[in-house]
Design an enzyme around this catalytic site. Structure first.
Site, PDB file in Angstrom:
ATOM      1  N   ASP A  45      97.013 -53.849 -74.907  1.00 23.42           N
ATOM      2  CA  ASP A  45      95.825 -53.369 -75.631  1.00 23.42           C
ATOM      3  C   ASP A  45      96.141 -52.079 -76.377  1.00 23.42           C
ATOM      4  OD1 ASP A  45      93.253 -53.640 -76.524  1.00 23.42           O
ATOM      5  OD2 ASP A  45      92.293 -52.816 -74.738  1.00 23.42           O
TER       6      ASP A  45
ATOM      7  N   LEU B 163      83.286 -37.793 -71.039  1.00 23.05           N
ATOM      8  CA  LEU B 163      84.273 -37.679 -72.111  1.00 23.05           C
ATOM      9  C   LEU B 163      84.321 -38.920 -72.985  1.00 23.05           C
ATOM     10  CD1 LEU B 163      87.241 -36.055 -70.119  1.00 23.05           C
ATOM     11  CD2 LEU B 163      85.576 -34.911 -71.596  1.00 23.05           C
TER      12      LEU B 163
END
Length: 286
Positions: A183, A65
């Site tokens: 992040d 993915l």
């Protein structure tokens, strides 16, 4: 008293010895498995998957993915038929610590705007996390593209901004410990079939007790989304708020914060806003 055949006695003794040896070897293997695991793993309150089961669920990790932080993500299907995303973590050291943060802390949080961790695997060198599957993938492909197919109306963009804000509020204010993501960027925002946005990938996350105001850490994250506080290494949850602000501007403008494919005076999106601000200020003074 029945007579005992010495040969039978020796044979039975031999069988007992073999069985005892097999039990010893088997228990030693099990002890070695546990020894190689982190001591905190038995206390985790999420499902623990055997590695072979995850290997079967992913078809031997056949459908990739994408590449996330610290590892690759593969499509898996649980026995119930539910699709999941299985992330194979690479390396040790910081990866091992981030694994425990994800599995032990994020795995216990159930919030509509945070991607759920459904389980984990820890066998020998294997470290994997099982996430809920988000069929529309990461949000970057919906805002950084040249394909009209991926265009989003303003209502959807607004909803996604609100979803991200709610996810951050949960991490910063509602959890037992404050969790700083560190992040925040479009690649770490996943979208489901109804375009609900959820924060994901907590590999760099830091935990702060409620009575703590900051944490000291080395610079981490992604260029273009880092707040000025990183220069002092004294980090508060405000660094996530700054990154969220950058993402919000990217969503509204439909372009990356830093895009080297553009002319040099347009590479940095914030520079354009600063220029516009100076122009408005100058006009206002005139």
């Amino acid at each position: 008293m029945n007579n005992v055949n010495p040969r039978d006695y020796r044979w039975n003794s031999f069988n007992v010895l073999i069985s005892t040896f097999e039990i010893f070897i088997s228990s030693k293997v099990r002890r070695n498995d546990v020894k190689d695991d982190d001591p905190d793993l038995p206390r985790l309150r999420i499902t623990r998957f055997p590695y072979e089961d995850l290997k079967a669920m992913t078809g031997d990790f056949n459908i990739n993915l994408g590449e996330g932080g610290f590892g690759s993500v593969f499509l898996g299907i649980l026995p119930s038929g539910i699709r999941v995303a299985v992330k194979c973590l690479d390396g040790f050291g910081q990866i091992r610590r981030s694994f425990l943060v994800k599995a032990g802390t994020i795995g216990t949080i159930h919030h509509v705007n945070l991607v759920r961790i459904l389980g984990f695997c820890a066998e020998k060198s294997h470290r994997l996390l099982v996430y809920e599957y988000m069929c529309n993938g990461s949000f970057d492909k919906w805002i950084f593209h040249n394909d009209q197919e991926f265009d989003l109306c303003w209502q959807v963009r607004r909803k996604i901004i609100v979803d991200i804000a709610k996810g951050l509020d949960e991490l910063h204010e509602e959890c037992h410990q404050k969790i700083i993501h560190l992040d925040i960027k479009p690649q770490h925002i996943l979208v489901d079939e109804h375009f609900n946005a959820k924060l994901a990938y907590f590999g760099l996350s830091k935990l702060i007790d409620k009575d703590q105001s900051h944490v000291i850490t080395t610079m981490q994250g992604t260029h273009g989304y880092l707040a000025l506080e990183w220069l002092s290494f004294v980090i508060k949850e405000k660094v996530d708020v700054y990154s969220f602000g950058i993402v919000m501007l990217e969503i509204l403008c439909g372009r990356k914060n830093v895009d080297h494919s553009l002319p040099s005076d347009e590479v940095h999106m914030l520079t354009l806003f600063q220029v516009q601000s100076r122009i408005r200020t100058t006009i206002g003074h005139d």
